[in-house]
Design a protein around this motif. Sequence first.
Motif, short mmCIF file in Angstrom:
data_model
loop_
_atom_site.label_atom_id
_atom_site.label_comp_id
_atom_site.label_asym_id
_atom_site.label_seq_id
_atom_site.Cartn_x
_atom_site.Cartn_y
_atom_site.Cartn_z
N VAL A 64 0.82 -1.20 0.00
CA VAL A 64 0.00 0.00 0.00
C VAL A 64 0.87 1.27 0.00
O VAL A 64 0.57 2.25 -0.68
CB VAL A 64 -0.95 0.00 1.22
CG1 VAL A 64 -1.63 1.36 1.38
CG2 VAL A 64 -1.99 -1.09 1.07
N LEU A 65 1.96 1.23 0.77
CA LEU A 65 2.79 2.42 0.91
C LEU A 65 3.61 2.74 -0.35
O LEU A 65 3.90 3.92 -0.60
CB LEU A 65 3.74 2.25 2.10
CG LEU A 65 3.10 2.37 3.48
CD1 LEU A 65 4.14 2.10 4.56
CD2 LEU A 65 2.47 3.74 3.68
N LYS A 66 3.98 1.72 -1.11
CA LYS A 66 4.86 1.96 -2.26
C LYS A 66 4.31 3.02 -3.22
O LYS A 66 5.02 3.98 -3.55
CB LYS A 66 5.16 0.65 -2.98
CG LYS A 66 6.24 -0.17 -2.31
CD LYS A 66 6.53 -1.45 -3.06
CE LYS A 66 7.63 -2.23 -2.36
NZ LYS A 66 7.91 -3.53 -3.01
N PRO A 67 3.08 2.89 -3.71
CA PRO A 67 2.59 3.94 -4.63
C PRO A 67 2.33 5.26 -3.92
O PRO A 67 2.36 6.32 -4.56
CB PRO A 67 1.29 3.33 -5.18
CG PRO A 67 0.86 2.33 -4.17
CD PRO A 67 2.13 1.77 -3.60
N LEU A 68 2.06 5.23 -2.63
CA LEU A 68 1.83 6.47 -1.89
C LEU A 68 3.13 7.26 -1.73
O LEU A 68 3.14 8.49 -1.86
CB LEU A 68 1.22 6.16 -0.52
CG LEU A 68 -0.18 5.54 -0.51
CD1 LEU A 68 -0.62 5.26 0.91
CD2 LEU A 68 -1.18 6.46 -1.22
N VAL A 69 4.22 6.54 -1.43
CA VAL A 69 5.52 7.19 -1.28
C VAL A 69 6.09 7.53 -2.65
O VAL A 69 6.62 8.62 -2.88
CB VAL A 69 6.49 6.30 -0.48
CG1 VAL A 69 7.87 6.94 -0.40
CG2 VAL A 69 5.94 6.04 0.92
N GLY A 70 6.00 6.58 -3.58
CA GLY A 70 6.44 6.84 -4.95
C GLY A 70 7.94 6.88 -5.15
O GLY A 70 8.41 7.41 -6.18
N ARG A 71 8.71 6.32 -4.25
CA ARG A 71 10.17 6.31 -4.43
C ARG A 71 10.54 5.26 -5.47
O ARG A 71 10.05 4.13 -5.42
CB ARG A 71 10.86 5.99 -3.11
CG ARG A 71 12.37 6.22 -3.17
CD ARG A 71 13.06 5.71 -1.92
NE ARG A 71 14.33 6.37 -1.71
CZ ARG A 71 15.20 5.99 -0.78
NH1 ARG A 71 14.92 4.97 0.01
NH2 ARG A 71 16.33 6.64 -0.63
N GLU A 72 11.42 5.62 -6.40
CA GLU A 72 11.73 4.73 -7.51
C GLU A 72 13.19 4.29 -7.50
O GLU A 72 14.07 4.96 -6.97
CB GLU A 72 11.43 5.43 -8.84
CG GLU A 72 9.96 5.80 -9.02
CD GLU A 72 9.72 6.50 -10.34
OE1 GLU A 72 10.70 6.80 -11.05
OE2 GLU A 72 8.54 6.76 -10.66
N ILE A 73 13.40 3.11 -8.12
CA ILE A 73 14.75 2.59 -8.32
C ILE A 73 14.79 1.90 -9.68
O ILE A 73 13.76 1.43 -10.17
CB ILE A 73 15.13 1.59 -7.20
CG1 ILE A 73 16.62 1.26 -7.24
CG2 ILE A 73 14.30 0.32 -7.28
CD1 ILE A 73 17.10 0.42 -6.06
N ASN A 74 15.94 1.87 -10.28
CA ASN A 74 16.13 1.17 -11.56
C ASN A 74 15.15 1.62 -12.64
O ASN A 74 14.55 0.82 -13.36
CB ASN A 74 16.02 -0.36 -11.37
CG ASN A 74 17.11 -0.89 -10.47
OD1 ASN A 74 18.21 -0.33 -10.39
ND2 ASN A 74 16.82 -1.97 -9.75
N GLY A 75 14.96 2.94 -12.72
CA GLY A 75 14.16 3.48 -13.83
C GLY A 75 12.68 3.33 -13.72
O GLY A 75 12.00 3.17 -14.74
N GLY A 76 12.12 3.37 -12.53
CA GLY A 76 10.67 3.39 -12.42
C GLY A 76 10.05 2.36 -11.50
O GLY A 76 8.83 2.38 -11.30
N PHE A 77 10.82 1.42 -10.95
CA PHE A 77 10.27 0.42 -10.06
C PHE A 77 10.08 1.03 -8.66
O PHE A 77 11.00 1.62 -8.11
CB PHE A 77 11.19 -0.80 -9.97
CG PHE A 77 11.26 -1.58 -11.24
CD1 PHE A 77 10.28 -2.52 -11.55
CD2 PHE A 77 12.29 -1.37 -12.16
CE1 PHE A 77 10.33 -3.24 -12.73
CE2 PHE A 77 12.35 -2.09 -13.34
CZ PHE A 77 11.37 -3.02 -13.63
#
Length: 208
Positions: free
Chosen positions: A113-126
């Motif tokens: 749940v938190l991943k899209p809310l935080v929106g921090r990316e690695i490796n070009g968009g993950f």
Amino acid sequence: MRTDSEPTARPVPLARVPLAVVAVCAAIGLAVLCVLFAGETAGTWFDAWLSARLVELGSPWRQLALVVDYTAEPVGGALTLGALVLVCLRLGHRRAAVLAVLGTGGSIACTTVLKPLVGREINGGFLAFPSGHTAAATAMALVVMLVVARRLVPILVVTVAAGTAMAWSQVLLNAHYATDTLGGFCAALAVVPAVAWTMDRVAGASQA
């Protein structure tokens, strides 16, 4: 009156204030990290420094990291969790078996749940924060230690060791920043005790 063969020793030391304090601190830490890393597309200087050293490691460390990583992959994680549940049931710890499923599942759900809310990316968009792999490994280790130990220090030592091992594999494999794994670790430390406390309240209400 007891009507089952579950051991009298409760598998979840819910009454322990130190564990509750740890859970609250973990929840606060997770919230702070979410705010700090919201919308970021790069790691901190510490992430870059640690990643540069771990990514350079070759065989057999990369192979070992892949093995550790597999224990929290969908198939490997299901097998690991299934084995934990079976052991708990075999030992008569039915509530611990339920906690293993709900605590681990809740920790993974929290990171999802938190991943899209935080929106921090690695490796070009993950989406990277917080690490679900680290949360799963930490949650399962915490459940095990709540079954076999009654003191906070050994519980935390083993839980931290398991979380660190998974965090190491994620950074070495360039799947997460180190601070992503810290977020996953905090998620598990916050969720598992909360689930255990809820289970205790429900069990207490049903016996009243």
